[in-house]
Design an enzyme around this catalytic site. Structure first.
Site, PDB file in Angstrom:
ATOM      1  CB  SER A 108      -0.717  -0.060   1.141  1.00 43.71           C
ATOM      2  OG  SER A 108      -1.576   1.423   1.344  1.00 43.71           O
ATOM      3  CB  SER A 109       0.183   4.699  -1.230  1.00 49.64           C
ATOM      4  OG  SER A 109      -1.206   4.843  -0.251  1.00 49.64           O
ATOM      5  CB  CYS A 110      -0.188   3.684   4.461  1.00 47.26           C
ATOM      6  SG  CYS A 110      -0.609   2.212   4.623  1.00 47.26           S
ATOM      7  CE1 TYR A 137      -2.550  -0.556   4.644  1.00 47.00           C
ATOM      8  CE2 TYR A 137      -3.670  -2.873   5.514  1.00 47.00           C
ATOM      9  CZ  TYR A 137      -3.233  -1.679   4.560  1.00 47.00           C
ATOM     10  OH  TYR A 137      -3.763  -1.734   3.196  1.00 47.00           O
ATOM     11  CE  LYS A 141      -1.165  -4.645   3.290  1.00 41.98           C
ATOM     12  NZ  LYS A 141      -1.645  -5.485   2.505  1.00 41.98           N
ATOM     13  CG  HIS A 180     -10.124   3.187   2.403  1.00 45.53           C
ATOM     14  ND1 HIS A 180     -10.154   1.607   2.567  1.00 45.53           N
ATOM     15  CD2 HIS A 180      -8.791   3.261   3.068  1.00 45.53           C
ATOM     16  CE1 HIS A 180      -9.246   1.171   2.506  1.00 45.53           C
ATOM     17  NE2 HIS A 180      -8.133   2.086   3.131  1.00 45.53           N
TER      18      HIS A 180
HETATM   19  N1  LIG Z   1      -8.777  -0.495  -0.475  1.00 42.11           N
HETATM   20  C1  LIG Z   1      -7.596   0.269  -0.532  1.00 42.11           C
HETATM   21  O1  LIG Z   1      -7.967   1.536  -0.743  1.00 42.11           O
HETATM   22  C2  LIG Z   1      -6.411  -0.326  -0.565  1.00 42.11           C
HETATM   23  C3  LIG Z   1      -5.963  -1.660  -0.616  1.00 42.11           C
HETATM   24  N2  LIG Z   1      -4.889  -2.027  -0.764  1.00 42.11           N
HETATM   25  C4  LIG Z   1      -4.642  -3.701  -0.384  1.00 42.11           C
HETATM   26  O2  LIG Z   1      -5.425  -4.379  -1.700  1.00 42.11           O
HETATM   27  C5  LIG Z   1      -5.552  -5.506  -0.678  1.00 42.11           C
HETATM   28  C6  LIG Z   1      -7.138  -5.746  -0.775  1.00 42.11           C
HETATM   29  O3  LIG Z   1      -7.902  -4.765  -0.243  1.00 42.11           O
HETATM   30  P1  LIG Z   1      -9.402  -4.480  -0.355  1.00 42.11           P
HETATM   31  O4  LIG Z   1      -9.931  -5.549  -1.620  1.00 42.11           O
HETATM   32  O5  LIG Z   1      -9.692  -2.969  -0.437  1.00 42.11           O
HETATM   33  O6  LIG Z   1      -9.847  -5.176   0.861  1.00 42.11           O
HETATM   34  P2  LIG Z   1     -11.436  -5.986   1.319  1.00 42.11           P
HETATM   35  O7  LIG Z   1     -11.448  -5.660   2.904  1.00 42.11           O
HETATM   36  O8  LIG Z   1     -12.256  -5.433   0.333  1.00 42.11           O
HETATM   37  O9  LIG Z   1     -11.094  -7.349   1.127  1.00 42.11           O
HETATM   38  C7  LIG Z   1     -10.026  -8.152   1.980  1.00 42.11           C
HETATM   39  C8  LIG Z   1     -10.348  -9.576   1.577  1.00 42.11           C
HETATM   40  O10 LIG Z   1      -9.322 -10.415   2.695  1.00 42.11           O
HETATM   41  C9  LIG Z   1      -9.894 -11.424   3.379  1.00 42.11           C
HETATM   42  N3  LIG Z   1      -9.323 -11.790   4.401  1.00 42.11           N
HETATM   43  C10 LIG Z   1      -9.488 -10.689   5.636  1.00 42.11           C
HETATM   44  N4  LIG Z   1      -9.039 -11.382   6.529  1.00 42.11           N
HETATM   45  C11 LIG Z   1      -8.670 -12.701   6.267  1.00 42.11           C
HETATM   46  C12 LIG Z   1      -8.447 -14.031   6.924  1.00 42.11           C
HETATM   47  N5  LIG Z   1      -8.072 -13.984   8.368  1.00 42.11           N
HETATM   48  N6  LIG Z   1      -8.569 -15.321   6.448  1.00 42.11           N
HETATM   49  C13 LIG Z   1      -8.853 -15.178   4.942  1.00 42.11           C
HETATM   50  N7  LIG Z   1      -9.168 -14.036   4.240  1.00 42.11           N
HETATM   51  C14 LIG Z   1      -9.189 -12.791   4.872  1.00 42.11           C
HETATM   52  C15 LIG Z   1     -11.616 -11.026   3.190  1.00 42.11           C
HETATM   53  O11 LIG Z   1     -12.109 -12.576   3.003  1.00 42.11           O
HETATM   54  P3  LIG Z   1     -13.786 -12.722   3.179  1.00 42.11           P
HETATM   55  O12 LIG Z   1     -14.558 -11.643   2.424  1.00 42.11           O
HETATM   56  O13 LIG Z   1     -13.913 -13.859   2.875  1.00 42.11           O
HETATM   57  O14 LIG Z   1     -13.973 -12.535   4.821  1.00 42.11           O
HETATM   58  C16 LIG Z   1     -11.472 -10.067   2.148  1.00 42.11           C
HETATM   59  O15 LIG Z   1     -12.265 -10.568   1.017  1.00 42.11           O
HETATM   60  C17 LIG Z   1      -5.103  -5.565   0.661  1.00 42.11           C
HETATM   61  O16 LIG Z   1      -3.894  -6.193   0.539  1.00 42.11           O
HETATM   62  C18 LIG Z   1      -4.978  -4.093   0.865  1.00 42.11           C
HETATM   63  O17 LIG Z   1      -4.029  -3.839   1.842  1.00 42.11           O
HETATM   64  C19 LIG Z   1      -3.774  -1.541  -0.736  1.00 42.11           C
HETATM   65  C20 LIG Z   1      -3.865  -0.107  -1.202  1.00 42.11           C
HETATM   66  C21 LIG Z   1      -5.223   0.462  -1.038  1.00 42.11           C
HETATM   67  C1  LIG Z   2      -5.564   3.356   1.559  1.00 40.86           C
HETATM   68  C2  LIG Z   2      -4.522   3.426   2.316  1.00 40.86           C
HETATM   69  O1  LIG Z   2      -4.338   4.866   3.023  1.00 40.86           O
HETATM   70  C3  LIG Z   2      -4.992   4.720   4.183  1.00 40.86           C
HETATM   71  O2  LIG Z   2      -4.853   6.016   4.681  1.00 40.86           O
HETATM   72  P1  LIG Z   2      -5.635   7.285   4.329  1.00 40.86           P
HETATM   73  O3  LIG Z   2      -5.603   7.518   2.773  1.00 40.86           O
HETATM   74  O4  LIG Z   2      -5.352   8.341   5.301  1.00 40.86           O
HETATM   75  O5  LIG Z   2      -7.298   6.662   4.865  1.00 40.86           O
HETATM   76  P2  LIG Z   2      -8.725   7.156   4.367  1.00 40.86           P
HETATM   77  O6  LIG Z   2      -9.107   6.610   2.867  1.00 40.86           O
HETATM   78  O7  LIG Z   2      -9.425   6.482   5.561  1.00 40.86           O
HETATM   79  O8  LIG Z   2      -8.496   8.801   4.274  1.00 40.86           O
HETATM   80  C4  LIG Z   2      -8.474   9.450   5.286  1.00 40.86           C
HETATM   81  C5  LIG Z   2      -8.531  11.083   4.789  1.00 40.86           C
HETATM   82  O9  LIG Z   2      -9.706  11.350   4.573  1.00 40.86           O
HETATM   83  C6  LIG Z   2     -10.470  12.189   5.416  1.00 40.86           C
HETATM   84  N1  LIG Z   2     -11.813  12.075   5.642  1.00 40.86           N
HETATM   85  C7  LIG Z   2     -12.792  12.925   5.626  1.00 40.86           C
HETATM   86  N2  LIG Z   2     -13.832  12.201   5.620  1.00 40.86           N
HETATM   87  C8  LIG Z   2     -13.663  10.890   6.118  1.00 40.86           C
HETATM   88  C9  LIG Z   2     -14.621   9.854   6.317  1.00 40.86           C
HETATM   89  O10 LIG Z   2     -16.011  10.069   6.375  1.00 40.86           O
HETATM   90  N3  LIG Z   2     -13.974   8.554   6.501  1.00 40.86           N
HETATM   91  C10 LIG Z   2     -12.692   8.492   6.126  1.00 40.86           C
HETATM   92  N4  LIG Z   2     -12.126   7.141   6.377  1.00 40.86           N
HETATM   93  N5  LIG Z   2     -11.878   9.491   5.842  1.00 40.86           N
HETATM   94  C11 LIG Z   2     -12.106  10.710   5.807  1.00 40.86           C
HETATM   95  C12 LIG Z   2      -9.624  11.736   6.696  1.00 40.86           C
HETATM   96  O11 LIG Z   2      -9.735  13.082   7.562  1.00 40.86           O
HETATM   97  C13 LIG Z   2      -8.315  12.033   6.174  1.00 40.86           C
HETATM   98  O12 LIG Z   2      -7.526  13.122   5.858  1.00 40.86           O
HETATM   99  C14 LIG Z   2      -4.865   3.686   5.392  1.00 40.86           C
HETATM  100  O13 LIG Z   2      -5.683   3.678   6.239  1.00 40.86           O
HETATM  101  C15 LIG Z   2      -4.700   2.297   4.537  1.00 40.86           C
HETATM  102  O14 LIG Z   2      -5.921   1.797   4.474  1.00 40.86           O
HETATM  103  C16 LIG Z   2      -4.076   2.522   3.231  1.00 40.86           C
HETATM  104  O15 LIG Z   2      -3.542   1.252   2.700  1.00 40.86           O
END
Ligand SMILES: NC(=O)C1=CN([C@@H]2O[C@H](COP(=O)(O)OP(=O)(O)OC[C@H]3O[C@@H](n4cnc5c(N)ncnc54)[C@H](OP(=O)(O)O)[C@@H]3O)[C@@H](O)[C@H]2O)C=CC1
Ligand SMILES: C[C@H]1O[C@H](OP(=O)(O)OP(=O)(O)OC[C@H]2O[C@@H](n3cnc4c(=O)[nH]c(N)nc43)[C@H](O)[C@@H]2O)[C@@H](O)[C@@H](O)C1=O
Length: 312
Positions: A108-110, A137, A141, A180
């Site tokens: 992830s970008s974080c 987190y 990663k 998010h």
């Molecule tokens: N969303 C975002 O903004 C970003 C996501 N990513 C990365 O992308 C990947 C997917 O993210 P995203 O699709 O958004 O996440 P979701 O929460 O939508 O999906 C996560 C998946 O992981 C599975 N999972 C979680 N815990 C377990 C466990 N203990 N055993 C088996 N499976 C598990 C869940 O399975 P089930 O549904 O069957 O419970 C679910 O399908 C991750 O690695 C995340 O870090 C990176 C950057 C940004």
């Molecule tokens: C995706 C990546 O990056 C993630 O970090 P992030 O980008 O900071 O997460 P975020 O999507 O929750 O955005 C947060 C920003 O947005 C503003 N904000 C406003 N209003 C809402 C609101 O209602 N919800 C949330 N969540 N944020 C809000 C909030 O104040 C902040 O400025 C990691 O958690 C991690 O998951 C990771 O891998």
């Protein structure tokens, strides 16, 4: 990958995993294997090894993780570190033990330092302190990245690591507290419109900048890199453009048709001030995103409405 190759999508029910599954099926890959967390808890080392020994996947997309927004990351700090550390360690070791041809780890970008120069180059990893709200987190990663590097160094495993920016799209998590920012705003503006509320409150100052990539574009990038990229170095996956949270809120307001005011809740955290990805490596490899942000938000909103209607 051949169309008959056995491909395991870990996290196939999640937003990213389901997009990767859709992309593979569209391209005609027939031999896909996947399990829900109820069928296979990736924190259970023996269960993971049994699965790999039984299924013998050739290619693995590691898209399973404990994922959430800034408040979820900052609330469930132990779970975000433990679950992600254990899942990736089990998966990467089992992939090595059973001779998986290639594994893609999603970071992830974080992972980059909170105040690194922008845009973020892959080589900025571990050059500074992390953003406190998602440090657990991010550490998990970074450990996943280092596991892939170490298994390549010691055993020659072809395990690659990709770093997506903030993602959104079909099958996103719309939980009011744990999601998010983009899905949270889609839900909040929609509900405010439906309830004729005069105000929508967004968290923080609205000034942080964020980059957003549509999940189906990410999936396309993942298949492209699984086909063409075999190096040790990280690859950032993003759009190379960002906007402020307030500008994003105005875009979501426009797409959802909400006509009231936006207010800021400064009691909520801002997180990292900016995390724009340098995508030169990705572009030089020959991939660029297709879906622009406004079009993507419209697609995500339609998916949200479909999900909401389905749940009635
Ligand atoms: N969303 C975002 O903004 C970003 C996501 N990513 C990365 O992308 C990947 C997917 O993210 P995203 O699709 O958004 O996440 P979701 O929460 O939508 O999906 C996560 C998946 O992981 C599975 N999972 C979680 N815990 C377990 C466990 N203990 N055993 C088996 N499976 C598990 C869940 O399975 P089930 O549904 O069957 O419970 C679910 O399908 C991750 O690695 C995340 O870090 C990176 C950057 C940004
Ligand atoms: C995706 C990546 O990056 C993630 O970090 P992030 O980008 O900071 O997460 P975020 O999507 O929750 O955005 C947060 C920003 O947005 C503003 N904000 C406003 N209003 C809402 C609101 O209602 N919800 C949330 N969540 N944020 C809000 C909030 O104040 C902040 O400025 C990691 O958690 C991690 O998951 C990771 O891998």
């Amino acid at each position: 990958m051949q169309l008959t190759s056995k491909i395991y999508i870990a996290g196939h029910r999640g937003m990213v995993g389901s997009a990767i599954k859709r992309a593979l099926e569209l391209k005609g890959y027939k031999n896909l294997v996947y399990r829900s967390s109820g069928e296979l808890d990736l924190r259970n080392q023996q269960a993971v090894h049994n699965f790999f020994a039984e299924e013998q996947p050739e290619y693995v997309f590691l898209a399973a993780a404990k994922v959430g927004g800034i408040v979820a990351n900052n609330t469930y700090r132990a779970e975000f570190l433990y679950d992600n550390l254990v899942m990736e360690a089990n998966m990467i070791h089992a992939a090595h033990k059973t001779g998986v041809k290639k594994l893609m780890f999603l970071g992830s970008s974080c992972i980059y330092p909170r105040l690194a120069p922008q845009p973020l180059k892959e080589e900025y990893l571990l050059t500074g302190l992390l953003e406190p709200t998602n440090e657990p987190y991010a550490i998990a990663k970074i450990a996943g990245i280092k596991l892939c590097e170490a298994y390549r160094d010691q055993y020659g495993d072809n395990f690659i690591s990709v770093m997506p920016t903030n993602l959104y799209g079909i099958g996103d998590n719309y939980h009011p507290q744990n999601s998010h920012v983009l899905p949270a705003l889609i839900r909040r503006f929609h509900e405010a419109k439906e309830n004729n509320s005069p105000v929508v409150v967004i968290w923080g100052s609205g000034t942080p900048l964020r980059e957003f990539l549509y999940a189906d574009d990410l999936a396309d990038a993942c298949l492209f890199l699984m086909e063409h990229y075999n190096e040790r170095e990280l690859v950032n996956i993003g759009t190379g453009t960002d906007l402020s949270i307030l500008e994003l809120a105005k875009l979501v307001k426009e797409v959802t048709g909400f006509e009231g005011r936006i207010e800021l809740d400064s009691s909520k955290p801002d997180g990292t001030p900016r995390k724009l990805m340098d995508v030169n490596r990705l572009h030089s490899l020959g991939w660029k995103h297709k879906t622009d942000l406004k079009e993507g938000i419209q697609l995500a909103y339609h998916d949200f409405l479909r999900q909401e209607f389905a749940e009635r």
